[in-house]
Design a protein around this motif. Structure first.
Motif, mmCIF file in Angstrom:
data_model
loop_
_atom_site.group_PDB
_atom_site.id
_atom_site.type_symbol
_atom_site.label_atom_id
_atom_site.label_comp_id
_atom_site.label_asym_id
_atom_site.label_seq_id
_atom_site.Cartn_x
_atom_site.Cartn_y
_atom_site.Cartn_z
ATOM 1 N N UNK A 200 0.813 -1.217 0.000
ATOM 2 C CA UNK A 200 0.000 0.000 0.000
ATOM 3 C C UNK A 200 0.848 1.267 0.000
ATOM 4 N N UNK A 201 2.158 1.154 0.227
ATOM 5 C CA UNK A 201 3.049 2.315 0.194
ATOM 6 C C UNK A 201 3.516 2.648 -1.217
ATOM 7 N N UNK A 202 3.258 1.760 -2.147
ATOM 8 C CA UNK A 202 3.697 1.968 -3.531
ATOM 9 C C UNK A 202 2.679 2.858 -4.245
ATOM 10 N N UNK A 203 2.842 4.161 -4.094
ATOM 11 C CA UNK A 203 1.865 5.109 -4.605
ATOM 12 C C UNK A 203 1.743 5.047 -6.131
ATOM 13 N N UNK A 204 2.871 4.886 -6.812
ATOM 14 C CA UNK A 204 2.817 4.808 -8.274
ATOM 15 C C UNK A 204 1.952 3.624 -8.718
ATOM 16 N N UNK A 214 -6.534 6.220 -14.609
ATOM 17 C CA UNK A 214 -6.754 4.836 -15.030
ATOM 18 C C UNK A 214 -8.241 4.505 -15.101
ATOM 19 N N UNK A 215 -9.007 4.940 -14.122
ATOM 20 C CA UNK A 215 -10.442 4.641 -14.123
ATOM 21 C C UNK A 215 -11.147 5.292 -15.309
ATOM 22 N N UNK A 216 -10.699 6.469 -15.693
ATOM 23 C CA UNK A 216 -11.276 7.119 -16.875
ATOM 24 C C UNK A 216 -10.865 6.382 -18.150
ATOM 25 N N UNK A 270 -1.925 -2.569 -15.419
ATOM 26 C CA UNK A 270 -2.807 -1.468 -15.806
ATOM 27 C C UNK A 270 -2.845 -1.198 -17.302
ATOM 28 N N UNK A 271 -1.707 -1.318 -17.986
ATOM 29 C CA UNK A 271 -1.686 -1.043 -19.426
ATOM 30 C C UNK A 271 -2.485 -2.084 -20.193
ATOM 31 N N UNK A 272 -2.350 -3.351 -19.797
ATOM 32 C CA UNK A 272 -3.107 -4.419 -20.451
ATOM 33 C C UNK A 272 -4.602 -4.223 -20.224
ATOM 34 N N UNK A 273 -4.952 -3.819 -19.006
ATOM 35 C CA UNK A 273 -6.367 -3.608 -18.690
ATOM 36 C C UNK A 273 -6.951 -2.498 -19.546
ATOM 37 N N UNK A 274 -6.188 -1.424 -19.762
ATOM 38 C CA UNK A 274 -6.672 -0.351 -20.629
ATOM 39 C C UNK A 274 -6.960 -0.881 -22.029
ATOM 40 N N UNK A 275 -6.047 -1.710 -22.529
ATOM 41 C CA UNK A 275 -6.219 -2.258 -23.875
ATOM 42 C C UNK A 275 -7.456 -3.143 -23.959
ATOM 43 N N UNK A 276 -7.630 -4.014 -22.971
ATOM 44 C CA UNK A 276 -8.788 -4.901 -22.960
ATOM 45 C C UNK A 276 -10.090 -4.119 -22.876
ATOM 46 N N UNK A 277 -10.137 -3.141 -21.973
ATOM 47 C CA UNK A 277 -11.364 -2.405 -21.749
ATOM 48 C C UNK A 277 -11.705 -1.479 -22.908
ATOM 49 N N UNK A 278 -10.702 -1.103 -23.682
ATOM 50 C CA UNK A 278 -10.958 -0.268 -24.838
ATOM 51 C C UNK A 278 -11.279 -1.088 -26.077
ATOM 52 N N UNK A 279 -11.313 -2.424 -25.895
ATOM 53 C CA UNK A 279 -11.747 -3.310 -26.970
ATOM 54 C C UNK A 279 -10.780 -3.404 -28.139
#
Length: 281
Positions: A200-204, A214-216, A270-279
C-alpha cells in the motif's frame, strides 16, 4: 517577464471541506443547508465507543440552484472519520435522494449531485451503515430514471467499499487525477492478503491501478478533471446537459462479462487492462 503573459489561476477542489465544495458548485448565493450542524443530528453510537461525534455526522446536504435549475447536493466530509458512512450520515444522503425522487413524481425537476469522499461503511456502525448504503444505492437507481445522477470523487480519500458501488450506479461519474476508486482500499488488501499481494506504500502502483486517470481510461469514469473547482463545476453542468442515457453502465451486464472473460488474472497490469477495456484486442 512579458506583460503579455497569461496566468491561469486554479482553485483547488480537493482542499475544500464538504460544505465548501457544495457551496462552490451551486450558483452563487443559492446555498441553503438542510439538517445542518445546528440541528445536532449526531450518531448515537460513536459516543458509546468514546469517539467524538460531529454535529452533522460528516454529511452535508445542500439545496440551491445549479446552472439556474433546482439542485440538491450531498457532500461527504473526509476530515470526519475518513468520510465513513454511519446510520445518520447515510440516512441524510438517502433522504436527500429520495426527496429528489418525490420532486420528479410531483412534476418538479431537480439536479442531484453526490460528492463522494469515503472509505465506505463506518466500522463502529457496521450493519447499520451497510443497511443505509443499500438505501442510498436504491435511491440512485430510482432517481436516475428521471435525471442524470452525477457523482464526483475529488480526493484524497477516494471512494471505497459499498460507496464505490453507489458511485458506479451514478449516471455520470467525475474524478480528479488525485482521486482513487475501488471496492477495497490498498491498506485493506495488504492487511488481509499480505504485502506480497499489494504494497500500500507503492503510490505509483496504487494510482496506476485505481487512480482517476486509469479509471477514466477503462471507461469506469466519464470525465477526468484537474484539481480545479471551475473544472469540476463545468463537468457537473455538462453531465446534466447530456441527459439520461438509453442504457446505464450498470445495465450493460453482457458487455462487462465479455470484458472479464478476456482477462487473465495471472498476467495483468494497468496497461493491459486499458487495452482490454478499450476493446482493442
Amino acid at each position: 517577464m512579458s506583460g503579455h503573459e497569461t496566468f491561469i489561476v486554479q482553485h483547488s477542489f480537493i482542499e475544500l471541506t464538504a460544505r465548501e465544495r457544495a457551496r462552490a458548485l451551486l450558483d452563487a448565493g443559492t446555498f441553503r443547508e438542510l439538517i445542518g450542524p445546528f440541528d445536532r443530528l449526531e450518531s448515537p453510537w460513536l459516543a458509546m465507543q468514546d469517539v467524538v461525534c460531529q454535529a452533522d455526522d460528516g454529511a452535508v446536504i445542500a439545496r440551491g440552484t445549479l446552472g439556474g435549475e433546482a439542485a440538491v447536493i450531498a457532500a461527504i466530509e473526509p476530515a470526519f472519520q475518513g468520510g465513513s458512512i454511519g446510520e445518520v450520515s447515510g440516512a441524510k444522503i438517502a433522504a436527500a435522494l429520495e426527496m429528489a425522487v418525490r420532486e420528479f413524481e410531483a412534476g418538479r425537476k431537480i439536479r442531484p449531485v453526490i460528492l463522494f469522499e469515503t472509505g465506505g461503511v463506518r466500522l463502529q456502525e457496521a450493519n447499520l451503515g451497510l443497511a443505509v448504503i443499500a438505501e442510498i444505492q436504491a435511491a440512485i437507481v430510482a432517481l436516475r430514471r428521471y435525471v442524470p445522477v452525477v457523482g464526483v470523487i475529488g480526493g484524497m480519500v477516494g471512494c471505497f467499499g459499498g460507496m464505490s458501488l453507489a458511485a458506479a450506479l451514478c449516471t455520470r461519474l467525475i474524478m480528479t487525477r488525485q482521486a482513487r476508486l475501488g471496492m477495497n482500499g490498498p491498506e485493506v488488501i495488504e492487511q488481509e492478503a499480505g504485502v506480497e499481494e499489494l504494497d500500500s506504500r507503492d503510490r505509483r502502483l496504487i494510482w496506476s491501478m485505481i487512480g482517476g486517470e486509469q479509471r477514466a481510461a477503462v471507461g469506469l469514469v466519464d470525465t477526468l478533471v484537474e484539481d480545479d473547482t471551475d473544472q469540476v463545476r463545468d463537468a457537473v453542468l455538462s453531465a446534466f446537459e447530456s441527459g439520461v442515457p438509453a442504457s446505464h453502465r450498470t445495465e450493460q451486464v453482457d458487455a462487462q462479462l465479455e470484458r472479464l472473460a478476456r482477462v487473465d488474472p495471472a498476467a495483468i497490469d494497468p496497461a493491459v487492462l486499458r487495452t482490454l477495456w478499450q476493446g482493442e484486442v
